[in-house]
Write a protein that holds these residues in place. Sequence first.
Motif: not given
Length: 112
Positions: A59-88
């Motif tokens: 979902x977010x690439x090898x660089x971001x596999x630390x947990x806990x992690x919440x992968x956002x569904x994109x339905x709720x705008x959250x400007x503070x969330x980084x974007x995965x370079x690998x998957x967007x």
Amino acid sequence: MTDRLFLINPHWTDDLGGPWYCPSGAVIEGLLAFYPALRTQLDITRLDFPRPRRPVIDLVGEDHQSCPILVLDGEFDWPDAPTSEATGRRFLQDAAIIPYLAARYGIGLPHP
């Protein structure tokens, strides 16, 4: 897609000993206990400690596999969330998850 939460299963051992649990994950597990409705609103996956953590990497690439992690569904705008370079995909990790859950799902915030 629903917001996807990945947590590490407790009680693992590694080269440092153990058994261990993830402190950040324990906080999120506490929120799930305080607000059980979250369990039905999120897609929750618990993973074993060793890497690679393939479901997270997918979902977010090898660089971001630390947990806990919440992968956002994109339905709720959250400007503070980084974007995965690998998957967007946008995601939050550790304490950054809590304000998002409060804003989106109406749970409480920790007292300052």
